[in-house]
Design an enzyme around this catalytic site. Sequence first.
Site, PDB file in Angstrom:
ATOM      1  CD  GLN A   1      -3.566   0.463   0.439  1.00 11.74           C
ATOM      2  OE1 GLN A   1      -3.550  -0.054  -0.328  1.00 11.74           O
ATOM      3  NE2 GLN A   1      -3.762   2.018   0.005  1.00 11.74           N
TER       4      GLN A   1
ATOM      5  CE  LYS B   1      -1.294  -9.587 -11.804  1.00 10.66           C
ATOM      6  NZ  LYS B   1      -0.716 -10.021 -11.054  1.00 10.66           N
TER       7      LYS B   1
END
Length: 326
Positions: A105, A202
């Site tokens: 994060q 992806k």
Amino acid sequence: MNAKSGTPKKSLMLFSGRAHPELAEEVAKHLNVTITPQSAYDFANGETFVRFEESVRGCDAFVMQSHSAPINQWVMEQLLMVDALKRASAKRITVIMPYYPYARQDKKHKGREPISARLIADLFKVAGADRIMTVDLHTAQIQGFFDGPVDHLFGQTLLSRYVKENYSADNITVISPDAGRTKLAEKWANDLGGTPIAFIHKTRDPLRPNEVVANRVVGEVRGRLCVVIDDMVDTGGTIAKAVHQLLDEGASDVVMAATHGVLSGPARERLSGCGAKEVIFTNTLPIGEDKRFPGMTVLSIAPLLARAIQQVFEDGSVTSLFDGDA
């Protein structure tokens, strides 16, 4: 002019939290020091207590902790160790976290989210850390979150050297498991002497963390030994899908290499059953017997950490560990 007899000698002291004592012991052996004895225990309500058993006044303190599960407990324990050292007059405190916690994060993807990696840096700064030493950050800019020197060591060099020594480089393609890791793949390709790279394009559903919808391979993999690289493997979903896909597209073999084996939940089954010839990690995080399987290799990061600690202690150059010159 002779130093006054009252001038204290610099002393290196190594401290270790309870998350990964084996790694700290190994680093201590390389440095030829002993880990400073301490008592550390948890109260019934989960609070942690630490106390060092000998004087640390004026020392050059190196505080090691690996941030495996339960991660918050180990972060807190390391913070308390730093605070105890600061209050006991250690001269300089270097926090060693081979795996930087909360590194994923490092920016807000959407509004109203924390930037947890920055908070970790702030916590350690406030606790009293002068310097941070870490291995293969999830993204290099995390170095800028800490206001002080950050030694960013490369575990990748250890992994690529191992691959080079054990596999023939002339048939290797380095595979990035997603578009975001292509920079890392380029560094790997460079380390291996200029091999081609490919990546797996992806998509993710942003509302379902840790789940991936794998897409297509971009690059030439047929008949080649594919080395899939990443900085960390958590649940193993991305990597296992990548390996399946590469084998489906005609790769002769797939080897997987990552610095940090977080290996939560189903990771062991996924990795052992995905068809990879070898899965290589370093021991920045403890990888217990319950997470291991035949075909997994764990390389030790201890010699690299020990050399970096020695350089910091002697005011030498940490950069020279990578570039061969300062």
